[in-house]
Design a protein around this motif. Sequence first.
Motif, PDB file in Angstrom:
ATOM      1  N   TYR A   1       3.031  -1.813 -10.617  1.00  0.00           N
ATOM      2  CA  TYR A   1       2.750  -3.137 -10.069  1.00  0.00           C
ATOM      3  C   TYR A   1       3.032  -4.206 -11.117  1.00  0.00           C
ATOM      4  O   TYR A   1       3.652  -5.206 -10.843  1.00  0.00           O
ATOM      5  N   ARG A   2       2.509  -3.971 -12.295  1.00  0.00           N
ATOM      6  CA  ARG A   2       2.601  -4.988 -13.345  1.00  0.00           C
ATOM      7  C   ARG A   2       3.288  -4.426 -14.578  1.00  0.00           C
ATOM      8  O   ARG A   2       2.910  -3.358 -15.060  1.00  0.00           O
TER       9      ARG A   2
ATOM     10  N   ASN B   1       2.567  -5.234  -2.039  1.00  0.00           N
ATOM     11  CA  ASN B   1       1.713  -5.587  -0.893  1.00  0.00           C
ATOM     12  C   ASN B   1       2.359  -6.633  -0.001  1.00  0.00           C
ATOM     13  O   ASN B   1       2.206  -6.592   1.217  1.00  0.00           O
TER      14      ASN B   1
ATOM     15  N   GLU C   1      -1.490 -10.284  -2.076  1.00  0.00           N
ATOM     16  CA  GLU C   1      -1.219 -10.121  -3.505  1.00  0.00           C
ATOM     17  C   GLU C   1      -2.440 -10.461  -4.367  1.00  0.00           C
ATOM     18  O   GLU C   1      -2.436 -10.235  -5.580  1.00  0.00           O
TER      19      GLU C   1
ATOM     20  N   GLU D   1      -5.064   1.555  -5.825  1.00  0.00           N
ATOM     21  CA  GLU D   1      -3.915   0.697  -5.508  1.00  0.00           C
ATOM     22  C   GLU D   1      -4.318  -0.776  -5.605  1.00  0.00           C
ATOM     23  O   GLU D   1      -3.576  -1.606  -6.122  1.00  0.00           O
ATOM     24  N   PHE D   2      -5.483  -1.070  -5.075  1.00  0.00           N
ATOM     25  CA  PHE D   2      -5.976  -2.443  -5.173  1.00  0.00           C
ATOM     26  C   PHE D   2      -6.194  -2.825  -6.643  1.00  0.00           C
ATOM     27  O   PHE D   2      -5.826  -3.914  -7.071  1.00  0.00           O
TER      28      PHE D   2
ATOM     29  N   ARG E   1      -4.625  -1.988  -9.096  1.00  0.00           N
ATOM     30  CA  ARG E   1      -3.355  -2.280  -9.769  1.00  0.00           C
ATOM     31  C   ARG E   1      -2.842  -3.688  -9.496  1.00  0.00           C
ATOM     32  O   ARG E   1      -1.930  -4.147 -10.169  1.00  0.00           O
ATOM     33  N   THR E   2      -3.446  -4.392  -8.507  1.00  0.00           N
ATOM     34  CA  THR E   2      -3.023  -5.782  -8.290  1.00  0.00           C
ATOM     35  C   THR E   2      -3.594  -6.716  -9.363  1.00  0.00           C
ATOM     36  O   THR E   2      -3.131  -7.839  -9.490  1.00  0.00           O
TER      37      THR E   2
END
Lengths: 461, 461
Positions: free
Chosen positions: A6-7, A90, A380, B75-76, B78-79
Amino acid sequence: MANIPYRTYLTEEQMPKYWYNMRADMKQQHDPFIHPGTMKPAVKEDLLPVFCEELVNQEMNTTDRYIEIPEQVREFYRTYRPAPLIRAYNLEKELGTPAKIYYKFEGNNTSGSHKLNSAVAQVYYAKEQGITSLTTETGAGQWGTALSMAAAYFKIPLTVYMVKVSSQQKPYRKAIIETFGGKVIPSPSDTTEAGRKILAENPETGGSLGCAISEAVEKAVTTPNSRYVLGSVLDQVLLHQAIIGSECKAAMELLGEQPDIMIGCAGGGSNLGGFISEYMGERLQGKNNIRFIAVEPASCPSFTRGKYAYDFCDTGRMTPLAKMYTLGSDFMPSPIHAGGLRYHGMSPILSKLYHDGMLEARAVSQTSVFDAAITFSRVEQILPAPESSHAIRVAIDEALKCKETGEAKTILFNLTGTGYFDMTAYQQYNEGRMTDYIPTDADLEVGFESLRKLPVNEGLL
Amino acid sequence: MANIPYRTYLTEEQMPKYWYNMRADMKQQHDPFIHPGTMKPAVKEDLLPVFCEELVNQEMNTTDRYIEIPEQVREFYRTYRPAPLIRAYNLEKELGTPAKIYYKFEGNNTSGSHKLNSAVAQVYYAKEQGITSLTTETGAGQWGTALSMAAAYFKIPLTVYMVKVSSQQKPYRKAIIETFGGKVIPSPSDTTEAGRKILAENPETGGSLGCAISEAVEKAVTTPNSRYVLGSVLDQVLLHQAIIGSECKAAMELLGEQPDIMIGCAGGGSNLGGFISEYMGERLQGKNNIRFIAVEPASCPSFTRGKYAYDFCDTGRMTPLAKMYTLGSDFMPSPIHAGGLRYHGMSPILSKLYHDGMLEARAVSQTSVFDAAITFSRVEQILPAPESSHAIRVAIDEALKCKETGEAKTILFNLTGTGYFDMTAYQQYNEGRMTDYIPTDADLEVGFESLRKLPVNEGLL
């Protein structure tokens, strides 16, 4: 999907040590600044009363491809950089697009935007030169915050002329600048000739960036050992902001990715200019075929409805004239919430690139921008600034086109900042009270009139 | 200095896949919750009308050392995670201390705090169970923001009871919760029995966390297929927040560092409990000798001046009773700006550790906290939340002690959040209008009276 996080953060060792100077790769430079008194091309000496010497050198430097970032500036950068490159998994899922969407997130610092990148450089050079006070202007307040942070760090007193409508819409922006020790004056004010003149003509005006610039410049040149710093438009600012693009490109290459489309919002052009710089440099050398898109508000459409002409950078007509896309320094934009995009002109470098067909531009309406901001934020989990949301709007539009055509393009946009200080705008949107402002041709004529009267534009318009 | 970067980010692979359950390493558990009706220890069935089943299981789980983080929660995470571990080089230099100062920065997300770590877990389990609406309370507004973000992501309607004084001091906090789709009701309100009762007794009250909890719980249990979620105090929340400590420890070990002192602010105890968890687990096993310091406001001194007794978690006396350090559920804290620390009680786990001498506590005054916040922000370039600044205050104090003694201790604190929505407090401080509130012994007696009347406390006080 599994291989791309993701990042992506660069390590300190991977962070750029040089600012990339796009002008070194431009075969033709933009036309020179014009001195407002003589109406002849400005020379270094003309700029020295306004800007620090090293910054004037950078402003004029069209030959060195790389300029070393001073160690103390790099040290400051490490307090908030690297900025992450984020894969918008997302958002892709929400849109159901085959496109790959990436964004560089420049809002992960207390100023809430990319502005800090140039603020620290400019304050550093002022400190080095022994300057004892600084002035600037701010629209949305992000530049003023950034500069107050840098000024606090290097311990230099700072006066910020803040566009009046922004200081009213964003009282907490004012408070945060003051928390870092900056002095805030709503503009137009009675503290300068330029301000008093504008107030006399239009006492109810909400102000504009151009007008605040006039005040800040006047204050700097009339105060001993003081200088003015500008957060956008100038070549030196784009140079400092090139760190965005260099970090971005390094991270994309680590991931083995290459953008097909790059998108940024454009007010004065600093984030977009810095964001695209290295990739644009490659394109100028024929090494890629990326589409670069500038997104501006429909209410202040410098690229899409402006003229390519010489114009003052400010409303008070004190600054040198730049050849740029402009609505005319007399153009007073309506009070949309993306204060950082309420500027009549555009970076001369970007203007040149746009004129040469290397850059596209698109104007979008305010409500469509907030639609995009809401969609983005809920998936996001980042609340974007209204300015940045202009880029989100077009990124979503391009991703939806991919959905129609089935193309899996790689879209990369710059998320310049967060909207924590823009909650009055979000409140208006949430409550259905937000409207769109599109200037009529007659509205624009007011600004164009002033351009036609400038002798330096003879034959251009 | 050269080898340790300013900011350390774990990679996605290095991020924790399990929540560490500190209770598995505590030789003695805290006393059980008491059912408010029967005044007997609460069993699973007592809690099911209020909380989701899986969360009740976690609340009662004192044996599994590691609990897997569900894939959708990871997963969340990772945002916005990993959260950086930051070496405070600039603060060290400003203080001239030989101490090494590190902080974990949990404010790098739109909610502006660590609260999101538990919010997403609780919303996820609610979604899994088929729950169709959620209620909660919020003080400073960070928990409400976090939960509205998670609720938007998982698309579950949410009602937030916001402490009235906070909703007035922080209108933009309210706006951001609404931007993510949450419904905000200032508490006490007339939408619940509990709220109406409190309003009848004290119509001018600014509310409290305890009171807002009563309202949110009542709303949840009186609405079909609805549940309540709580951002602090509970064991399940500390479990989710353990990700802070696990990331932190992993990053410190990557750097070859070991803390001598760990410092966190304490309102309900969630950030501190999560932050220290893995290191405390090791200390409980005799593997280290770290000093752990809880910092609370002098205006709401649960640890330092409270009683270790059974008490309701809320003012309306609807919730189970917990054995904890408390000022009494009738204690109405004065309106200091660190709304997140205005809570009468304290996490039962932390209360037990404090009672057993594993944890120290210190109470600090509001103005000294803002002094520390200003020093910190100007050099570290992050504007801290007032809550988090309590930890900064003590970290600075400990670093200055090192300066006196010449010791090079390693100090690690948790910077739980940012102060972007606390600008009214900063304004007050900047303008010299901030005062300190220290309750008198007589003020505290009011709360203690209610504790003595509870039969379950017989012989304790």
